[in-house]
Enzyme design. Structure first.
Site, PDB file in Angstrom:
ATOM      1  N   GLU A 323      43.776  36.761 -58.039  1.00 24.04           N
ATOM      2  CA  GLU A 323      43.438  38.122 -57.400  1.00 24.04           C
ATOM      3  C   GLU A 323      41.472  38.109 -58.019  1.00 24.04           C
ATOM      4  O   GLU A 323      41.373  39.688 -57.463  1.00 24.04           O
ATOM      5  CB  GLU A 323      44.552  38.660 -57.301  1.00 24.04           C
ATOM      6  CG  GLU A 323      45.624  38.078 -56.986  1.00 24.04           C
ATOM      7  CD  GLU A 323      45.290  38.286 -55.339  1.00 24.04           C
ATOM      8  OE1 GLU A 323      45.054  38.296 -54.589  1.00 24.04           O
ATOM      9  OE2 GLU A 323      46.320  36.468 -55.579  1.00 24.04           O
ATOM     10  N   TYR A 398      42.062  26.126 -49.496  1.00 24.04           N
ATOM     11  CA  TYR A 398      41.884  26.888 -50.832  1.00 24.04           C
ATOM     12  C   TYR A 398      41.204  25.625 -51.759  1.00 24.04           C
ATOM     13  O   TYR A 398      40.422  26.233 -52.203  1.00 24.04           O
ATOM     14  CB  TYR A 398      43.351  27.169 -51.360  1.00 24.04           C
ATOM     15  CG  TYR A 398      43.652  28.613 -50.682  1.00 24.04           C
ATOM     16  CD1 TYR A 398      43.632  28.953 -49.158  1.00 24.04           C
ATOM     17  CD2 TYR A 398      43.775  29.479 -51.765  1.00 24.04           C
ATOM     18  CE1 TYR A 398      44.631  29.326 -49.053  1.00 24.04           C
ATOM     19  CE2 TYR A 398      44.830  31.022 -50.803  1.00 24.04           C
ATOM     20  CZ  TYR A 398      44.420  31.023 -49.874  1.00 24.04           C
ATOM     21  OH  TYR A 398      44.539  32.212 -48.932  1.00 24.04           O
TER      22      TYR A 398
END
Ligand SMILES: [Zn+2]
Length: 467
Positions: A323, A398
């Site tokens: 994040e 990803y």
């Protein structure tokens, strides 16, 4: 399938985004949003006034905004009442007088209702009630759940957001807190976000949180001796990096576990700044909700985790760095079109692997090898450069995105690769990015064509061998 639609006609209710054209609108761009919101937590009632300062990219006799199921009581364009209608998630506006091309104009919208998340193929997204508070997690289509906007990632604007709500609750909005007024039982929190920000990255978090300071900023007193600190650890490069103020909003019951799980975030911040360049915002705020969340989610200068991501054993530390990495990749450098999503998630995944190595865990190359082996067992039917809207958030985007960067590093060598990454971040700071631009810059750092390399890694579903 991925060919770019033509520029939408004036007033068109679609954007140029090739994956989510129903969000975003043609004919104008937004420079600034001024949102004045009053929120009642119990009844989940939002009363808002939004003032959008826009620029017409075409002459406009009408325009549309994205807005959820609110009752709109008034729309003004440049101070004059405008005709308006609600249709689905669109607010159609017909100004009293047409707006000429290139003119700046202001749209004011007054609205009220019970904010509900936008239902989408990815679930319910946007403003959501918590057991005791509210959160906003809007990627990719949730922004209209709480304010009228041009909901496309390529239209980035500055914001001022004021939220008035019951006093015992902490309100965190992405941006700098510029003032806070206490009335009898309510508090008005005013935040400013100066950096250009995509609507999906704006967030409001309301809860009974403790305000925890993780790293004091340069203004905080005990850092006055120096605004920078030398990076200690990993590698020989000891270039000083700026100290970034870091705060957290945490339920009191989770503070002890939080302190351990996020105890190395400061080192991550130093490591990522050294690898990617300076942190792009003035602050970083972590919010841990008292409820569980499926996945953590990034917002501008902020990340939101669920109570289930905190256990006091650093089980989810890779998500902490993931994040944080989105502040560079996704938030400062925002995809111009959702089909370039690998540029966000590939870099965030690769940051996980680099941090693992930096913190004494498994080296990046063995994580790359492990994921390569794992991907070999999955269907090879995703093009990373254009996965399709239904697979935007597929794990293969990803992991293979991370593998593509690792393979590029092997292809170019470390010095060229890390110089490329820093240049990529610096040249596109607070802008929008495409895969084509990344390929062009990579070739300039490699000093040769990488067409075959990128065709194999990004455009071909079959998984190539890891170099
Ligand atoms: Zn991510």
């Amino acid at each position: 399938m991925s060919s770019k639609p033509a520029t939408p006609a004036p007033g068109a209710e679609i954007s140029s985004d090739s994956y989510i054209p129903a969000h975003g609108n043609g004919g104008y761009r937004v420079r600034h949003y001024d949102l004045d919101l009053d929120y009642r937590i119990g009844p989940n009632r939002l009363t808002g006034t939004a003032v959008l300062t826009c620029v017409a990219t075409q002459a406009l006799s009408r325009l549309s905004l994205d807005l959820g199921e609110f009752r709109v009581s008034r729309v003004l364009v440049d101070g004059k009442p405008a005709k308006f209608a609600r249709r689905g998630l669109k607010l159609q506006v017909r100004p009293a007088k047409s707006v000429p091309v290139d003119a700046e104009f202001r749209v004011e919208v007054r609205y009220v209702g019970n904010p509900t998340p936008v239902s989408s193929r990815w679930g319910d997204i946007g403003w959501d009630e918590l057991t005791d508070g509210a959160l906003v997690a809007s990627q990719p289509v949730g922004a209209p759940s709480w304010f009228p906007c041009n909901d496309q990632p390529s239209d980035k604007a500055a914001y001022r957001v004021a939220v008035t709500t019951s006093s015992p609750y902490l309100v965190a909005v992405t941006g700098d807190l510029v003032s806070r007024y206490n009335a009898a039982s309510t508090t008005k929190w005013v935040y400013e976000r100066k950096e250009p920000t995509a609507a999906y990255l704006m967030s409001v978090q309301i809860g009974r949180y403790d305000d925890v300071e993780l790293v004091a900023g340069p203004d905080a007193g005990w850092f006055t001796h120096s605004q920078v600190r030398a990076f200690v650890g990993f590698g020989r490069n000891k270039t000083p990096v700026p100290v970034v103020p870091q705060r957290a909003a945490v339920p009191p019951r989770l503070r002890r576990q939080f302190a351990r799980d996020f105890g190395r975030q400061d080192r991550m911040m130093e490591a990522l700044q050294r690898i990617f360049g300076p942190y792009p915002f003035g602050e970083y705020v972590v919010v841990v909700t008292d409820d569980d969340l499926d996945d953590p989610i990034e917002a501008q200068g902020m990340a939101i985790f669920g109570a289930n991501h905190v256990d006091g054993r650093r089980t989810h530390e890779r998500l902490v760095v993931h994040e944080l990495a989105h502040q560079w990749f996704g938030n400062s450098l925002t995809v111009a079109d959702w089909r370039h999503i690998w540029l966000n998630e590939g870099f965030a995944t690769y940051a996980e692997w680099l941090w693992s190595e930096e913190s004494g865990g498994e080296p990046a190359r063995s994580l790359a090898r492990a994921w390569h082996t794992r991907l070999k067992t999955k269907p090879a039917d995703v093009r990373i450069s254009d996965p399709g809207v239904s697979r935007m958030f597929d794990e293969r985007v990803y992991k293979r995105g991370g593998l593509t960067l690792h393979a590029l590093r092997a292809e170019t060598g470390d010095p060229a690769f890390f110089a490329l990454v820093k240049a990529w971040v610096a040249e596109n700071r607070h802008g929008t990015v495409t895969t084509e631009a990344f390929v062009t810059l990579a070739e300039s750092y490699a000093g040769r064509s990488l067409a075959a390399f990128f065709t194999t890694w990004l455009d071909t579903p079959a998984l190539p061998p890891l170099p």
